[in-house]
Design a protein around this motif. Structure first.
Motif, short mmCIF file in Angstrom:
data_model
loop_
_atom_site.label_atom_id
_atom_site.label_comp_id
_atom_site.label_asym_id
_atom_site.label_seq_id
_atom_site.Cartn_x
_atom_site.Cartn_y
_atom_site.Cartn_z
N ALA A 1 60.97 -12.47 52.27
CA ALA A 1 61.47 -12.76 51.06
C ALA A 1 62.63 -13.57 51.08
O ALA A 1 62.69 -14.59 50.31
CB ALA A 1 61.69 -11.49 50.42
N LYS A 2 63.36 -13.41 52.04
CA LYS A 2 64.62 -14.30 52.27
C LYS A 2 64.30 -15.59 52.43
O LYS A 2 64.97 -16.64 52.18
CB LYS A 2 65.49 -13.44 53.20
CG LYS A 2 66.96 -14.10 53.18
CD LYS A 2 67.91 -13.57 54.10
CE LYS A 2 69.45 -14.10 53.97
NZ LYS A 2 70.27 -13.50 54.74
N THR A 3 63.19 -15.71 53.43
CA THR A 3 63.03 -17.10 53.93
C THR A 3 62.71 -17.97 52.63
O THR A 3 62.76 -19.24 52.36
CB THR A 3 61.74 -17.10 54.88
OG1 THR A 3 62.21 -16.35 56.04
CG2 THR A 3 61.36 -18.50 55.22
N ALA A 4 61.49 -17.09 51.70
CA ALA A 4 61.05 -18.04 50.30
C ALA A 4 62.05 -18.11 49.49
O ALA A 4 62.23 -19.24 49.01
CB ALA A 4 60.05 -16.98 49.87
N MET A 5 63.19 -17.35 49.45
CA MET A 5 64.23 -17.50 48.48
C MET A 5 65.17 -18.74 49.15
O MET A 5 65.39 -19.71 48.22
CB MET A 5 65.11 -16.21 48.60
CG MET A 5 66.60 -16.42 47.81
SD MET A 5 67.45 -14.92 48.28
CE MET A 5 68.09 -15.19 49.89
N VAL A 6 65.35 -18.89 50.41
CA VAL A 6 66.31 -19.82 50.82
C VAL A 6 65.49 -21.21 50.51
O VAL A 6 66.01 -22.29 50.50
CB VAL A 6 66.45 -19.63 52.26
CG1 VAL A 6 67.07 -21.08 52.98
CG2 VAL A 6 67.48 -18.67 52.75
N ASN B 1 59.75 -5.50 44.44
CA ASN B 1 60.19 -4.17 43.79
C ASN B 1 61.80 -4.32 43.70
O ASN B 1 62.56 -5.10 44.13
CB ASN B 1 59.92 -3.10 44.68
CG ASN B 1 60.08 -3.01 46.03
OD1 ASN B 1 61.43 -3.50 46.54
ND2 ASN B 1 59.38 -2.59 46.83
N ARG B 2 62.30 -3.11 43.17
CA ARG B 2 63.82 -2.96 42.77
C ARG B 2 64.69 -3.12 44.09
O ARG B 2 65.41 -3.58 44.18
CB ARG B 2 64.06 -1.79 42.22
CG ARG B 2 65.54 -1.72 41.79
CD ARG B 2 65.80 -0.19 41.08
NE ARG B 2 65.02 -0.34 39.60
CZ ARG B 2 65.30 0.79 38.87
NH1 ARG B 2 65.73 2.00 39.29
NH2 ARG B 2 64.45 0.86 37.82
N ALA B 3 64.09 -2.13 45.27
CA ALA B 3 64.93 -2.15 46.69
C ALA B 3 64.82 -3.78 47.19
O ALA B 3 65.96 -3.49 47.71
CB ALA B 3 64.06 -1.01 47.40
N LEU B 4 63.86 -4.37 47.22
CA LEU B 4 63.96 -5.55 47.94
C LEU B 4 64.72 -6.16 47.10
O LEU B 4 65.57 -7.04 47.85
CB LEU B 4 62.57 -6.12 47.77
CG LEU B 4 62.21 -7.35 48.46
CD1 LEU B 4 62.80 -7.29 49.89
CD2 LEU B 4 60.65 -7.91 48.66
N SER B 5 64.84 -6.50 45.75
CA SER B 5 65.42 -7.26 44.78
C SER B 5 67.18 -6.83 45.28
O SER B 5 67.81 -7.80 45.45
CB SER B 5 65.36 -7.02 43.52
OG SER B 5 64.09 -7.61 43.18
N ASN B 6 67.20 -5.49 45.27
CA ASN B 6 68.59 -5.18 45.51
C ASN B 6 69.19 -5.60 47.14
O ASN B 6 70.46 -5.76 47.12
CB ASN B 6 69.05 -3.73 45.42
CG ASN B 6 69.02 -3.37 43.88
OD1 ASN B 6 68.98 -4.20 43.11
ND2 ASN B 6 68.53 -2.06 43.86
N ARG C 1 68.27 -18.19 56.67
CA ARG C 1 66.96 -17.83 57.08
C ARG C 1 67.04 -16.74 58.22
O ARG C 1 67.92 -17.13 59.24
CB ARG C 1 66.28 -18.91 57.60
CG ARG C 1 65.81 -19.88 56.45
CD ARG C 1 64.54 -20.82 57.06
NE ARG C 1 64.23 -21.90 55.99
CZ ARG C 1 64.66 -23.11 55.95
NH1 ARG C 1 65.45 -23.48 57.09
NH2 ARG C 1 64.21 -23.79 55.20
N PRO C 2 66.34 -15.72 58.19
CA PRO C 2 66.46 -14.68 59.09
C PRO C 2 65.85 -15.22 60.43
O PRO C 2 64.84 -16.05 60.55
CB PRO C 2 65.54 -13.61 58.77
CG PRO C 2 64.82 -14.24 57.72
CD PRO C 2 65.40 -15.26 57.06
N VAL C 3 66.45 -14.80 61.90
CA VAL C 3 65.85 -15.34 62.90
C VAL C 3 64.47 -14.45 63.14
O VAL C 3 64.76 -13.24 63.21
CB VAL C 3 67.06 -15.03 64.37
CG1 VAL C 3 66.37 -15.35 65.30
CG2 VAL C 3 68.26 -15.91 63.82
N GLU C 4 63.55 -15.12 63.60
CA GLU C 4 62.03 -14.46 63.59
C GLU C 4 62.05 -13.57 64.70
O GLU C 4 61.73 -12.54 64.58
CB GLU C 4 61.01 -15.56 63.82
CG GLU C 4 60.82 -16.39 62.58
CD GLU C 4 60.60 -15.73 61.31
OE1 GLU C 4 59.92 -14.64 61.54
OE2 GLU C 4 60.90 -16.24 60.28
N ALA C 5 62.81 -13.80 66.14
CA ALA C 5 62.57 -12.93 67.10
C ALA C 5 64.15 -13.05 67.80
O ALA C 5 64.79 -13.74 67.57
CB ALA C 5 61.81 -13.26 68.03
#
Length: 669
Positions: A422-427, A644-649, A455-459
């Motif tokens: 989700a964070k990758t898509a957002m960025v 969902n709400r948790a992911l959005s928060n 972007r999160p580091v994949e590994a």
């Protein structure tokens, strides 16, 4: 000075207990804090340690209640208003009466007024203490909301009743009619005055923000002083200072949502500050419980060797009575408990009953008992403090043992993979927006580079590969800058200055102390051994230049430094290009993570060295636009039920943190 030293040791004990809990969270943090207090009690410093009772109400309870108020959702509170009032007011009063009656019957030496004061002390529940023992348990959301709302107002109910009971103990007189009238005046008057003061304080705060006087150094102290001011004003009017503080906190909670996006830094600083303050104050109370228990027990044993066991039994009995009354109240539907059937209602009623944990407010009220009555020592003060301590410990221990058998383990609603995706898509969405609107201008490229760092580091990176890349990048910088010196493009001074910057970049990114030390020794020792005549000449020229600089006037030195820094910015481009070219050529799917981290470090340094004030202001504006786009992206995904709400928060929280970090980075250049 002595008192300040003792208080600082208590704070240090809180920090130590919290540090232990961060590594070993199998035991609730409250128990660790009590244990830390017991260790302090072993030292002679705390043998006769006492704080004035008024300190607890003003310095601890008022601050904690204000923080609870500003963190309460008005929407949830109004939705459960009937249940909240039923538990926090009606049930609280009934519990105080039941506990007072039982105590007076079992221990006739306690007058009815004193027994009711004990009931008022041990009735309030503590949602923070509940959270500490249910960290890994899946408490039903509606039940947790009910507990949080209840603790907000039953603390105030208990304090108002406590003050009335203590007044009756002191005067020896109590009228039911006068007591009810006084209760209503103090209760309702406190809420009304708190709402008025809260509105005025918030208006001033908004005015400061609108006039750009919204720096943390102004707003944070202003807000921290609010509960003290409101409490003192309310007490001067003869109404409940605690309820006034709660009402003011609720008004502040409503106002939080009206802050502009540009005040995200302020919001994060405020949230962090209040979180730390609340944690420290809660911990101080439990540490003081541990500090006080040994001396309280000693005083009780000196009076009567059997009194300790009697009071332990009374404390356990009173806890059982309160828990049973809570269960019956909820099971008989006197307080609406969210449930689909009678079996679930029984289970939720039991959870609510067992979750009636007593903590900070209970102990703080016990410590706020007057030291003297009618000019004489308060005989039963230690008895009440000890009973309250037993109730607190029992209310922490019982649910710690029973709730895990009733509640399932906490399961994270958001997995690491979901959050990363989700964070990758957002960025990516924010970067696309910047590119579409602003093209590939230098400022737009700089902002897209910053956003890419979200972007999160994949590994997890391979440390050996990462260190090898950083060392190779440094060698390329060193080779390039030496070639520039040999060609006469730069001076010896700029050569040494740039190498110092490059060496700092390398050292800061080494992955272990051993590797940092190894690189440092290699750089110092090997470079000294391999110095040729030209290198020694450069060092000699640099020393001469440094002596000349020291002999110049201050303004001349400043001018030289300014010019040198400008030159450093100008010459940095070529080594930077060489490093980036090397990283691009060295890329393979196997070292993607390591290449990305090294490139990010060098791109960040390049941005800091090459940027101007005008560039920073432009980048600041683009960053605000990008972060707003990220907010919009999450809202759109949540609207179509993709998130969902948790992911959005989780994403909202990370955006706020990233905004603070990157905006400070830009403004610091």
């Amino acid at each position: 000075m002595h008192t300040i030293f003792l208080v600082l040791l208590v704070v240090a004990a809180v920090v130590a207990a919290n540090a232990v809990y961060a590594r070993f969270n199998a035991v609730p943090v409250a128990f660790l804090q009590i244990a830390a207090g017991l260790l302090l009690a072993l030292t002679p410093l705390y043998r006769d340690f006492e704080l004035e009772p008024e300190v607890f109400l003003l310095a601890i309870i008022s601050v904690l209640m204000f923080n609870d108020g500003q963190n309460t959702s008005i929407r949830k509170l109004t939705r459960q208003l009937g249940t909240t009032l039923s538990l926090a007011v009606v049930l609280a009063i009934i519990t105080i009466l039941v506990v007072g009656t039982v105590t007076h019957f079992l221990i006739p030496q306690f007058s009815l007024a004193l027994a009711l004061a004990l009931g008022a002390i041990i009735t309030p529940t503590d949602a923070v203490a509940v959270s500490s023992i249910t960290t890994n348990m899946a408490v039903p959301e509606k039940v947790m909301e009910t507990l949080e709302n209840e603790s907000l107002f039953n603390d105030a109910s208990g304090i108002v009743a406590f003050n009335l009971a203590i007044a009756a103990v002191i005067t020896g007189k109590f009228s039911v009619t006068a007591g009810v009238q006084n209760f209503l005046y103090v209760f309702i008057g406190g809420i009304i005055l708190g709402l008025i003061l809260g509105y005025l304080i918030v208006r001033v705060r908004i005015a400061l923000i609108n006039r750009r006087v919204d720096t943390p150094s102004v707003i944070v102290p202003y807000t921290l002083l609010t509960p003290f001011a409101v409490y003192l004003i309310a007490e001067a009017f003869g109404v409940s200072g605690i309820l006034a503080v709660v009402a003011t906190g609720l008004i502040h909670g409503i106002q939080q949502g009206r802050l502009r996006l540009t005040t995200s830094r302020l919001q994060i600083v405020m949230s962090t500050t209040w979180s730390i303050v609340a944690s420290i104050l809660n911990g101080i109370v439990f540490v003081l419980l541990g500090v006080s228990l040994p001396s309280v027990i000693i005083h009780l044993q000196q009076r009567d060797t059997g009194s300790v066991l009697i009071l332990v039994g009374l404390g356990v009995l009173l806890y059982a009575v309160m828990t049973f009354v809570r269960f019956l109240w909820c099971r008989m539907d006197m307080a609406k408990v969210a449930a689909e059937n009678r079996q679930e209602q029984t289970k939720n009623s039991l959870i609510l009953a067992l979750s009636g944990v007593h903590g900070t407010i209970t102990l703080a009220m016990a410590f706020s008992l007057p030291l003297t009555l009618g000019g004489h020592s308060f005989t039963y003060r230690n008895d009440i403090i000890f009973i309250a301590s037993v109730v607190i410990l029992t209310s922490l221990l019982v649910p710690t043992l029973i709730l895990p058998r009733i509640l399932p383990k906490q399961v994270s609603q958001v997995t690491e993979a979901q959050l990363a995706q989700a964070k990758t898509a957002m960025v990516d969405d924010a970067i696309k927006m910047i590119q579409d609107r602003h093209g590939t201008s230098p400022n737009a490229n700089a902002v897209m580079m910053i956003l890419a760092g979200q972007r999160p580091v994949e590994a997890a990176p391979n440390k050996a590969k990462l260190d090898a890349l950083f060392d190779a990048a440094y060698q390329i910088e060193q080779k390039t800058i030496n070639e520039m010196y040999q060609a006469g493009t730069i001076s010896a001074q700029m050569l040494n200055w740039y190498l110092r910057v490059a060496r700092t970049t390398n050292l800061q990114n080494q992955q272990s102390f051993r590797q940092r030390l190894s690189f440092f020794i290699r750089f110092i020792v090997v470079s000294k051994i391999s110095l040729d005549k030209a290198a020694r000449q450069r060092r000699h020229e640099f020393r001469l230049l440094r002596r000349q600089q020291q002999s110049l006037a201050r303004d001349k030195m400043a001018e030289i430094k300014r010019r040198s820094w400008t030159q450093l910015k100008e010459i940095e481009q070529k080594p930077y290009d060489a490093v980036i070219a090397y990283l691009i050529d060295s890329y393979t799917p196997e070292n993607e993570t390591e290449i990305s981290l090294v490139r990010r470090a060098y791109e960040e340094r390049h941005r800091r060295l090459s940027g101007t004030k005008a560039d920073q202001e432009a980048q600041n504006e683009l960053l605000i636009e990008a972060f707003q786009q990220e907010h919009n992206f999450i809202q759109n995904q949540a609207a179509v039920k993709n998130y969902n709400r948790a992911l959005s928060n989780e994403l909202y929280e990370q955006i706020s943190t990233d905004q603070l970090v990157y905006m400070q980075s830009v403004n610091a250049d």
